[in-house]
Motif scaffolding. Structure first.
Motif, PDB file in Angstrom:
ATOM      1  N   ARG A  61     -11.923 -12.805   4.422  1.00  0.00           N
ATOM      2  CA  ARG A  61     -10.961 -12.340   4.852  1.00  0.00           C
ATOM      3  C   ARG A  61     -10.644 -13.039   5.681  1.00  0.00           C
ATOM      4  O   ARG A  61     -10.644 -13.022   6.768  1.00  0.00           O
ATOM      5  CB  ARG A  61     -11.631 -10.520   5.301  1.00  0.00           C
ATOM      6  N   GLY A  62      -9.069 -13.641   5.077  1.00  0.00           N
ATOM      7  CA  GLY A  62      -8.023 -14.430   6.531  1.00  0.00           C
ATOM      8  C   GLY A  62      -9.309 -15.376   6.783  1.00  0.00           C
ATOM      9  O   GLY A  62      -9.549 -16.354   5.799  1.00  0.00           O
ATOM     10  N   ASP A  63      -9.598 -16.006   7.565  1.00  0.00           N
ATOM     11  CA  ASP A  63     -10.305 -17.111   8.727  1.00  0.00           C
ATOM     12  C   ASP A  63     -11.762 -16.679   8.190  1.00  0.00           C
ATOM     13  O   ASP A  63     -12.274 -17.511   8.907  1.00  0.00           O
ATOM     14  CB  ASP A  63      -9.667 -17.534  10.256  1.00  0.00           C
ATOM     15  N   ASP A  64     -12.151 -15.666   8.594  1.00  0.00           N
ATOM     16  CA  ASP A  64     -13.613 -15.810   8.034  1.00  0.00           C
ATOM     17  C   ASP A  64     -14.588 -15.247   7.404  1.00  0.00           C
ATOM     18  O   ASP A  64     -13.896 -15.031   5.583  1.00  0.00           O
ATOM     19  CB  ASP A  64     -13.091 -13.558   8.988  1.00  0.00           C
ATOM     20  N   GLU A  65     -15.537 -15.569   6.756  1.00  0.00           N
ATOM     21  CA  GLU A  65     -16.446 -15.906   5.556  1.00  0.00           C
ATOM     22  C   GLU A  65     -17.310 -15.800   6.168  1.00  0.00           C
ATOM     23  O   GLU A  65     -18.012 -15.056   7.088  1.00  0.00           O
ATOM     24  CB  GLU A  65     -15.661 -17.141   5.228  1.00  0.00           C
ATOM     25  N   ALA A  66     -18.578 -15.149   5.192  1.00  0.00           N
ATOM     26  CA  ALA A  66     -19.231 -15.371   4.897  1.00  0.00           C
ATOM     27  C   ALA A  66     -19.965 -15.615   4.007  1.00  0.00           C
ATOM     28  O   ALA A  66     -19.336 -15.393   2.471  1.00  0.00           O
ATOM     29  CB  ALA A  66     -19.964 -13.350   4.783  1.00  0.00           C
ATOM     30  N   GLU A  67     -21.002 -16.531   3.377  1.00  0.00           N
ATOM     31  CA  GLU A  67     -22.141 -17.062   2.223  1.00  0.00           C
ATOM     32  C   GLU A  67     -23.510 -16.174   2.449  1.00  0.00           C
ATOM     33  O   GLU A  67     -24.240 -16.216   3.602  1.00  0.00           O
ATOM     34  CB  GLU A  67     -22.016 -18.164   2.261  1.00  0.00           C
ATOM     35  N   PHE A  68     -23.891 -16.122   1.343  1.00  0.00           N
ATOM     36  CA  PHE A  68     -25.571 -15.794   0.742  1.00  0.00           C
ATOM     37  C   PHE A  68     -26.091 -16.462  -0.477  1.00  0.00           C
ATOM     38  O   PHE A  68     -25.716 -16.625  -1.217  1.00  0.00           O
ATOM     39  CB  PHE A  68     -25.005 -13.861   0.807  1.00  0.00           C
ATOM     40  N   ILE A  69     -27.436 -16.769   0.025  1.00  0.00           N
ATOM     41  CA  ILE A  69     -27.797 -17.596  -1.114  1.00  0.00           C
ATOM     42  C   ILE A  69     -29.736 -17.011  -1.498  1.00  0.00           C
ATOM     43  O   ILE A  69     -29.761 -16.731  -0.571  1.00  0.00           O
ATOM     44  CB  ILE A  69     -28.047 -19.875  -1.296  1.00  0.00           C
ATOM     45  N   TRP A  75     -36.766 -15.438  -0.469  1.00  0.00           N
ATOM     46  CA  TRP A  75     -35.924 -15.780   0.448  1.00  0.00           C
ATOM     47  C   TRP A  75     -34.817 -15.778  -0.191  1.00  0.00           C
ATOM     48  O   TRP A  75     -34.116 -16.065  -1.128  1.00  0.00           O
ATOM     49  CB  TRP A  75     -36.445 -16.907   1.812  1.00  0.00           C
ATOM     50  N   ALA A  76     -33.727 -15.430   1.437  1.00  0.00           N
ATOM     51  CA  ALA A  76     -32.216 -15.899   0.522  1.00  0.00           C
ATOM     52  C   ALA A  76     -31.536 -16.485   2.839  1.00  0.00           C
ATOM     53  O   ALA A  76     -32.467 -16.173   3.685  1.00  0.00           O
ATOM     54  CB  ALA A  76     -31.114 -15.089   1.375  1.00  0.00           C
ATOM     55  N   ASP A  77     -30.448 -17.616   2.251  1.00  0.00           N
ATOM     56  CA  ASP A  77     -29.802 -18.045   3.199  1.00  0.00           C
ATOM     57  C   ASP A  77     -28.837 -17.441   3.486  1.00  0.00           C
ATOM     58  O   ASP A  77     -28.259 -17.106   2.547  1.00  0.00           O
ATOM     59  CB  ASP A  77     -29.958 -19.910   3.220  1.00  0.00           C
ATOM     60  N   GLN A  78     -28.420 -16.649   4.798  1.00  0.00           N
ATOM     61  CA  GLN A  78     -26.797 -16.440   4.628  1.00  0.00           C
ATOM     62  C   GLN A  78     -26.657 -16.152   5.732  1.00  0.00           C
ATOM     63  O   GLN A  78     -26.675 -16.668   7.840  1.00  0.00           O
ATOM     64  CB  GLN A  78     -27.116 -15.081   4.481  1.00  0.00           C
ATOM     65  N   ALA A  79     -25.313 -16.586   6.203  1.00  0.00           N
ATOM     66  CA  ALA A  79     -24.370 -16.815   7.376  1.00  0.00           C
ATOM     67  C   ALA A  79     -22.965 -16.542   7.230  1.00  0.00           C
ATOM     68  O   ALA A  79     -22.617 -15.781   5.906  1.00  0.00           O
ATOM     69  CB  ALA A  79     -23.489 -18.317   7.271  1.00  0.00           C
ATOM     70  N   ILE A  80     -22.708 -15.318   8.509  1.00  0.00           N
ATOM     71  CA  ILE A  80     -21.585 -14.630   8.610  1.00  0.00           C
ATOM     72  C   ILE A  80     -20.332 -15.276   9.689  1.00  0.00           C
ATOM     73  O   ILE A  80     -21.139 -15.382  10.680  1.00  0.00           O
ATOM     74  CB  ILE A  80     -22.127 -13.677   9.298  1.00  0.00           C
ATOM     75  N   PHE A  81     -19.993 -15.774   9.339  1.00  0.00           N
ATOM     76  CA  PHE A  81     -18.921 -16.749  10.527  1.00  0.00           C
ATOM     77  C   PHE A  81     -17.297 -15.570  10.509  1.00  0.00           C
ATOM     78  O   PHE A  81     -17.010 -15.855   9.651  1.00  0.00           O
ATOM     79  CB  PHE A  81     -18.281 -17.991   9.777  1.00  0.00           C
ATOM     80  N   HIS A  85     -17.534 -17.005  15.676  1.00  0.00           N
ATOM     81  CA  HIS A  85     -18.467 -16.538  16.179  1.00  0.00           C
ATOM     82  C   HIS A  85     -19.255 -16.914  14.515  1.00  0.00           C
ATOM     83  O   HIS A  85     -19.023 -16.273  13.481  1.00  0.00           O
ATOM     84  CB  HIS A  85     -19.435 -15.636  17.066  1.00  0.00           C
ATOM     85  N   ILE A  86     -20.436 -17.649  14.759  1.00  0.00           N
ATOM     86  CA  ILE A  86     -21.707 -17.506  13.208  1.00  0.00           C
ATOM     87  C   ILE A  86     -22.834 -17.088  13.469  1.00  0.00           C
ATOM     88  O   ILE A  86     -23.281 -17.437  14.822  1.00  0.00           O
ATOM     89  CB  ILE A  86     -21.509 -18.716  12.906  1.00  0.00           C
ATOM     90  N   GLU A 117     -14.664  -7.761  14.875  1.00  0.00           N
ATOM     91  CA  GLU A 117     -13.741  -8.383  15.486  1.00  0.00           C
ATOM     92  C   GLU A 117     -11.966  -7.538  16.138  1.00  0.00           C
ATOM     93  O   GLU A 117     -11.666  -8.161  16.252  1.00  0.00           O
ATOM     94  CB  GLU A 117     -13.475  -9.225  14.808  1.00  0.00           C
ATOM     95  N   ALA A 118     -12.199  -6.480  14.589  1.00  0.00           N
ATOM     96  CA  ALA A 118     -11.100  -5.829  14.972  1.00  0.00           C
ATOM     97  C   ALA A 118     -10.437  -4.906  16.175  1.00  0.00           C
ATOM     98  O   ALA A 118      -9.555  -4.623  16.717  1.00  0.00           O
ATOM     99  CB  ALA A 118     -10.309  -4.528  14.113  1.00  0.00           C
TER     100      ALA A 118
END
Length: 120
Positions: A61-69, A75-81, A85-86, A117-118
């Motif tokens: 969403r805009g410059d914000d992103e999230a990735e999930f594997i 297990w999973a690797d996940q990141a929210i930026f 902030h990450i 953020e909002a």
């Protein structure tokens, strides 16, 4: 790698959650084939993957992103930026239901981060 979770079942179960996201660009579900030669390609073409070892998704969403594997090994690797902030995490799971619950929590964390953020 031990195959603890059927990633096809996970993909089928999470699709409605992804379809329900509002104001979020959802990337295609991606796959990695455990038996492919190194470096193993990441593809959105499930039919080209014989033995999936990971399932990935991305949200933006805009410059914000999230990735999930999600890895079939449990297990999973996940990141929210969001807002510069990450937050990284690596939940573990032992079943499709636990994996789907982890995706649900990941999406909730994404939405909470965007809401925070909002408010700033």
């Amino acid at each position: 790698m031990d195959h603890i979770v059927d990633l096809d079942a996970v993909a089928l179960a999470i699709r409605p959650m992804l379809d329900d996201l509002v104001d979020t660009q959802v990337g295609p579900i991606t796959w990695r084939d455990e038996l492919a030669p190194w470096p193993q390609p990441i593809t959105s073409d499930r039919s080209s993957v014989g033995y999936p070892e990971s399932l990935g998704l991305s949200l933006r969403r805009g410059d914000d992103e999230a990735e999930f594997i999600a890895w079939t090994g449990g297990w999973a690797d996940q990141a929210i930026f969001v807002a510069g902030h990450i937050v990284n995490s690596g939940p573990e799971f032992a079943s499709v239901d636990e994996r789907v619950d982890a995706v649900r929590a990941f999406i909730k964390d994404w939405e909470l981060a965007l809401g925070a953020e909002a408010r700033t």
